[in-house]
Write an enzyme that holds these catalytic residues in place. Sequence first.
Site, short mmCIF file in Angstrom:
data_model
loop_
_atom_site.label_atom_id
_atom_site.label_comp_id
_atom_site.label_asym_id
_atom_site.label_seq_id
_atom_site.Cartn_x
_atom_site.Cartn_y
_atom_site.Cartn_z
N VAL A 68 -9.87 -0.23 2.25
CA VAL A 68 -10.77 -0.34 1.11
C VAL A 68 -9.97 -0.83 -0.09
O VAL A 68 -8.93 -0.25 -0.42
CB VAL A 68 -11.42 1.03 0.77
CG1 VAL A 68 -12.22 0.93 -0.53
CG2 VAL A 68 -12.33 1.48 1.90
N ALA A 113 -5.96 0.34 -3.59
CA ALA A 113 -6.50 0.20 -2.24
C ALA A 113 -6.08 1.42 -1.41
O ALA A 113 -5.24 2.21 -1.84
CB ALA A 113 -5.96 -1.07 -1.60
N LYS A 114 -6.67 1.58 -0.29
CA LYS A 114 -6.22 2.61 0.66
C LYS A 114 -6.69 2.18 2.04
O LYS A 114 -7.74 1.56 2.19
CB LYS A 114 -6.85 3.97 0.31
CG LYS A 114 -6.04 5.13 0.82
CD LYS A 114 -4.82 5.37 -0.07
CE LYS A 114 -3.96 6.48 0.41
NZ LYS A 114 -2.91 6.80 -0.58
N GLY A 115 -5.91 2.54 3.05
CA GLY A 115 -6.30 2.20 4.41
C GLY A 115 -5.99 3.35 5.34
O GLY A 115 -5.32 4.31 4.97
N ASP A 154 1.52 6.56 3.94
CA ASP A 154 0.76 7.73 3.47
C ASP A 154 0.87 8.76 4.59
O ASP A 154 1.72 8.62 5.49
CB ASP A 154 -0.69 7.35 3.15
CG ASP A 154 -1.42 8.43 2.38
OD1 ASP A 154 -1.10 8.64 1.20
OD2 ASP A 154 -2.30 9.11 2.96
#
Length: 424
Positions: A68, A113-115, A154
């Site tokens: 995202v 963003a993050k995934g 992460d």
Amino acid sequence: MSYIEPAPIKDKENPFESMMSRFQVAAEHLGLNAQIYNVLKTPTKQVIVGLPVTMDNGKIEVFEGYRVIHSNILGPSKGGIRYALDVNLDEMKALAAWMTWKCAVVDIPFGGAKGGIKCDPRSMSAGEIERLTRAYTMALQEIFGPDRDIPAPDMGTGPREMAWLMDQFSRSNGMTINAVVTGKPTVLGGSLGRTEATGRGVMVSTLVAMEKLQLNPFKATCAIQGFGNVGSWAARLLDERGVKIISLSDISGAYYNKNGINIDEAMRYRDANNGTLEGFSEAEKIPTDELLLLEVDVLVPAAVEDVITIHNAHNIKAKLIVEGANGPTSAKADKILNDLGILSVPDILANAGGVTVSYFEWVQNRLGYKWTAERVNRRSDRIMKDAFNNVYETSVKYNVSLRIAAYIVAIDKVAKTYEYRGGF
Ligand code: NAD
């Protein structure tokens, strides 16, 4: 010592709603234009990919991967990749937005963003994780890029996965592109100082906040929840500056020693003991959730989200909370802490040392040059102090908590950028 019965602490709020409720308060204080508000609350891009991977038993399993991008208006988007079974789109959306605010608070030229991939990395072999990471990179190769979107580690990922991602992306492009990802092993262009960067930022935020509260570090006590990357480095660096760490916890339980815990010894013990403090005999074992309720000057939640909730916030006795973890305080607990007069340094400020040094890693990769650890630390300390003071002054100006002030600083910067750039 005696302990009251621990309260149930889990009060899972939807992470996206939790983020939005703070965002809304800050937007009201700023008098944010309703149209910009709608732009900011909507992620720029949400991608879901199916990832077929051959497992060691020869069978093909299909995993679901997410990326995202909340905003890339300030620059390429930046954010970690999480491997966990409970990864979901709402969580990704919240974490991506937090990254936008975090980068804006410390004034670095990145969006958010993050995934993640829904998987259980602990039950997979290194080969399976490598194939999964490469499949994810291939599926998102149009999204990633040093000028587009830059992943980082992460939960469940680390330098090893970042090396595979960088290698796969480089192979697909026919050249080595190390700036596509940060948190790499140093031999591949990872930055010195990155490992301890988040804990170091927590330490800097703690000391600056203690100054505001006129707490003397040499007389102060501290409890730290989580003894992983963030918690253990925060503990070691605070300890080195005179703060007495009287309690630590990790997944194995909580440990207490009123005379102070020897942090170097605890880190050595953990590293030789499968990564946990289980059996650590230099401190007394106490009920896990009690750590949060101890009579200390400083409390550092540095493990998981939603641990300070309406169920236990009333019983917190610390004068200062510094959020090493992302989202450790539920939105509903904010008011209780404020009413109790507890100063909370919010996650998007307190743990921004990590993304700051990730930014330095990207800068070094693009320059083709390596900075010394001393230079990295000096520059990140300055950014953290400036960001803290800016947020503190904003909190005085608007008469709001540091958390809302941090959102105000961030949203104001992003909103102004949208207004100047226009183009809707
Ligand atoms: P980590 O996996 O290295 O460590 C997590 C620690 O928390 C471990 O010691 C684990 O045993 C402990 N833990 C897990 N569940 C617990 C529980 N219920 N009670 C007490 N301890 C528990 O992770 P990390 O990188 O240190 O990240 C911790 C938090 O900080 C996460 O919220 C992460 O999103 C956030 N964060 C990390 C970074 C970074 O650079 N690593 C940057 C910004 C924010």
